[in-house]
Design a protein around this motif. Sequence first.
Motif, PDB file in Angstrom:
ATOM      1  N   VAL A 144       0.798  -1.123  -0.059  1.00  0.00           N
ATOM      2  CA  VAL A 144       0.137  -0.051   0.073  1.00  0.00           C
ATOM      3  C   VAL A 144       0.891   1.441  -0.054  1.00  0.00           C
ATOM      4  CG1 VAL A 144      -1.972  -1.264   1.224  1.00  0.00           C
ATOM      5  CG2 VAL A 144      -0.275   0.054   2.624  1.00  0.00           C
ATOM      6  N   HIS A 155       1.418   3.699  -3.005  1.00  0.00           N
ATOM      7  CA  HIS A 155       0.331   4.694  -3.150  1.00  0.00           C
ATOM      8  C   HIS A 155       0.745   5.919  -2.546  1.00  0.00           C
ATOM      9  CE1 HIS A 155      -3.203   6.884  -2.908  1.00  0.00           C
ATOM     10  NE2 HIS A 155      -4.109   5.819  -3.720  1.00  0.00           N
ATOM     11  N   MET A 166     -11.233  -0.310  -0.867  1.00  0.00           N
ATOM     12  CA  MET A 166     -10.135   0.102  -1.914  1.00  0.00           C
ATOM     13  C   MET A 166      -9.399  -1.393  -2.005  1.00  0.00           C
ATOM     14  SD  MET A 166      -6.995   2.821  -2.188  1.00  0.00           S
ATOM     15  CE  MET A 166      -5.858   2.935  -3.428  1.00  0.00           C
ATOM     16  N   TYR A 167      -9.037  -1.497  -3.476  1.00  0.00           N
ATOM     17  CA  TYR A 167      -8.081  -2.854  -3.507  1.00  0.00           C
ATOM     18  C   TYR A 167      -6.804  -2.661  -4.131  1.00  0.00           C
ATOM     19  CZ  TYR A 167     -13.050  -4.499  -2.997  1.00  0.00           C
ATOM     20  OH  TYR A 167     -14.349  -4.839  -2.761  1.00  0.00           O
ATOM     21  N   PHE A 168      -5.961  -3.241  -3.549  1.00  0.00           N
ATOM     22  CA  PHE A 168      -4.527  -3.347  -4.116  1.00  0.00           C
ATOM     23  C   PHE A 168      -4.215  -4.789  -4.812  1.00  0.00           C
ATOM     24  CE2 PHE A 168      -3.977   0.311  -1.377  1.00  0.00           C
ATOM     25  CZ  PHE A 168      -3.137   1.290  -2.319  1.00  0.00           C
ATOM     26  N   GLU A 177      -1.715  -6.955  -5.038  1.00  0.00           N
ATOM     27  CA  GLU A 177      -0.298  -7.598  -4.544  1.00  0.00           C
ATOM     28  C   GLU A 177       0.493  -8.422  -5.138  1.00  0.00           C
ATOM     29  OE1 GLU A 177       2.382  -9.645  -2.072  1.00  0.00           O
ATOM     30  OE2 GLU A 177       0.650 -10.646  -2.679  1.00  0.00           O
ATOM     31  N   PRO A 208      -0.777   6.008  -7.264  1.00  0.00           N
ATOM     32  CA  PRO A 208       0.325   5.428  -7.098  1.00  0.00           C
ATOM     33  C   PRO A 208       1.682   5.739  -7.854  1.00  0.00           C
ATOM     34  CG  PRO A 208      -1.133   4.130  -8.562  1.00  0.00           C
ATOM     35  CD  PRO A 208      -1.923   5.625  -8.066  1.00  0.00           C
ATOM     36  N   HIS A 227      -4.469  -0.623  -8.551  1.00  0.00           N
ATOM     37  CA  HIS A 227      -5.393  -0.561  -7.497  1.00  0.00           C
ATOM     38  C   HIS A 227      -6.651   0.005  -8.164  1.00  0.00           C
ATOM     39  CE1 HIS A 227      -3.943   3.727  -7.425  1.00  0.00           C
ATOM     40  NE2 HIS A 227      -5.177   3.907  -7.319  1.00  0.00           N
ATOM     41  N   GLU A 232     -10.269   3.315  -5.604  1.00  0.00           N
ATOM     42  CA  GLU A 232      -9.790   4.370  -4.490  1.00  0.00           C
ATOM     43  C   GLU A 232     -10.805   5.306  -4.029  1.00  0.00           C
ATOM     44  OE1 GLU A 232      -6.561   7.848  -4.222  1.00  0.00           O
ATOM     45  OE2 GLU A 232      -6.548   6.648  -5.812  1.00  0.00           O
ATOM     46  N   ILE A 282      -4.969 -10.163  -3.039  1.00  0.00           N
ATOM     47  CA  ILE A 282      -5.374  -8.793  -3.010  1.00  0.00           C
ATOM     48  C   ILE A 282      -5.233  -8.174  -1.499  1.00  0.00           C
ATOM     49  CG2 ILE A 282      -7.561  -7.148  -3.596  1.00  0.00           C
ATOM     50  CD1 ILE A 282      -6.249  -8.524  -5.925  1.00  0.00           C
ATOM     51  N   GLN A 332      -7.194  -5.483   0.717  1.00  0.00           N
ATOM     52  CA  GLN A 332      -8.311  -4.731   0.801  1.00  0.00           C
ATOM     53  C   GLN A 332      -8.078  -3.516   1.823  1.00  0.00           C
ATOM     54  OE1 GLN A 332     -11.834  -7.714  -0.253  1.00  0.00           O
ATOM     55  NE2 GLN A 332     -11.086  -7.711   1.800  1.00  0.00           N
ATOM     56  N   CYS A 347      -7.136   3.355 -11.488  1.00  0.00           N
ATOM     57  CA  CYS A 347      -5.922   4.129 -11.437  1.00  0.00           C
ATOM     58  C   CYS A 347      -5.990   4.785 -12.903  1.00  0.00           C
ATOM     59  CB  CYS A 347      -4.646   3.677 -10.974  1.00  0.00           C
ATOM     60  SG  CYS A 347      -4.278   2.179 -11.856  1.00  0.00           S
TER      61      CYS A 347
END
Length: 358
Positions: free
Chosen positions: A141, A144, A188-190, A192, A223, A245, A248, A269, A271, A316
Motif C-alpha cells: 500500500v 500509493h 479499496m483494492y491493491f 499484491e 500510485p 489499485h 480508491e 488482493i 483490501q 487508477c
Amino acid sequence: RMQPQQESLEYRYATALHWSLTQFTPATVDVHPQNMVERTFAILVLIFGLVLFSSFVSSITASMTQLRNMQEDKSKQFWLLRRYLLQKKVPQELNFKVLRYTEYATSRSGEAIPEHRITILNVLTKQLQSELRFVTHFGCVKQHGFFKLVSVMNESVLHMMSGGKALHFKALAAQDPLFEIMDLPTCMYFVEQGQVQYTQGHSGLQTGTFAPSSFESENFVPPDPDLIQPTTPTEGGIAIGKGGHLCEIVLWANWKHVGSARAIYESNIVQVNAKGFGECIRRDPTIDSMAAMYARMFVKVVNDPDRILDEEQEICNDQTTALADSLSEYSPDTENLNPKNFMSRIVALAKRRDRGAS
C-alpha cells in the motif's frame, strides 16, 4: 623408522589426516598401532567414528523418509480430489479451476512459512505484531502516494490499520469475482500479486458525478508509476496488474459501483476497508486535515468529464497518477507540513505538470 622424504611436516600431517578419515570409512592406510597404548587409542577412535557416522546416516535417512512421506501424502490428496470430482460428476470447467487453484495454493504454501506455525510470535506486544504484520503482508500500500505520505507523517497510523481495523488480505482463484456491480462498495483494492480485469457495467447505469462522503477526514494520492504496472486494455475490459489499485474512490466519497472486477488468474488482493481507514486516519489531526483536503481535491478531479472518462472512475488513471507524481516531488524534510501550505504546494505542482503536458 621414517624415510627421509617422510619426515616433512606436510607429509606427517597428511598421513595423520588420512588415518583419521579411515576410522569413519571402510578405507585402509599403511599406518598401524605398534603398542598397547596406540591400539587402545585406535579402538576408541573406531567406536567414536562408528557412532558418529551412524548418527549422520540415520539423520539423512530420516529426513529423506519424511520428505518422501510428505510427497506421497500430497500425491494421495490430489488423487483423492480427482476421484471425488469424477464421482460427483463436476463439470469439466469447474474441475479444471479447482485442480489449478489447489496446485497453485499448495505450491505457495510449500515456499512460504505460515505465520500460525511460528508460535513464538505470540509473545510480541500488539504494537510489534502490528508493525511486523504491516511489513510482511501490507507493504504494497506504500506504493500509493497517500499511504506513502502517511508513513512519513506518522507511520503508527498504518500499523494501526494492519491490526485488523482497515487492511485485510484476500486470495482469488482464476475467474473469481473481486466485486460485482450490485455489491455495496466498502473497500479499496491493491493487486499484491496476479492480475485483475475491470469491466464497466451497462451503459444505462448512472456514472455521473459524486460528492464527498460524510467522513470529512479523507483524501487522495495515487500510485507511484515507477512501481506500478500501468493499466492495460484487454478484450472486454481493463487489466490491472501487480501494484495497481481499484476503487480508491470509495475512500473519499459516497459511491456505487459502475463496473465489476474479477481475477484473470490466481491473485492476492489487499483490501482497505473505508470505515476502518477513516477511524485510523482520525487518530492524527494533521493527517486528518490533509486527508479531508485531498478528498475534496480528488472529487473535483474525478467529477471533471474532460479529465476522467466514465470507465476510469474506479481505476487508477493518468490524471490521478499525475497527482501522485506531484506528491512525490514534495519533500516533507524541507517544507512545513501545515495542511494549507501543503495543499498549495501540491496544486501548484499539478498545474505546472498539466501545462508541461499540453
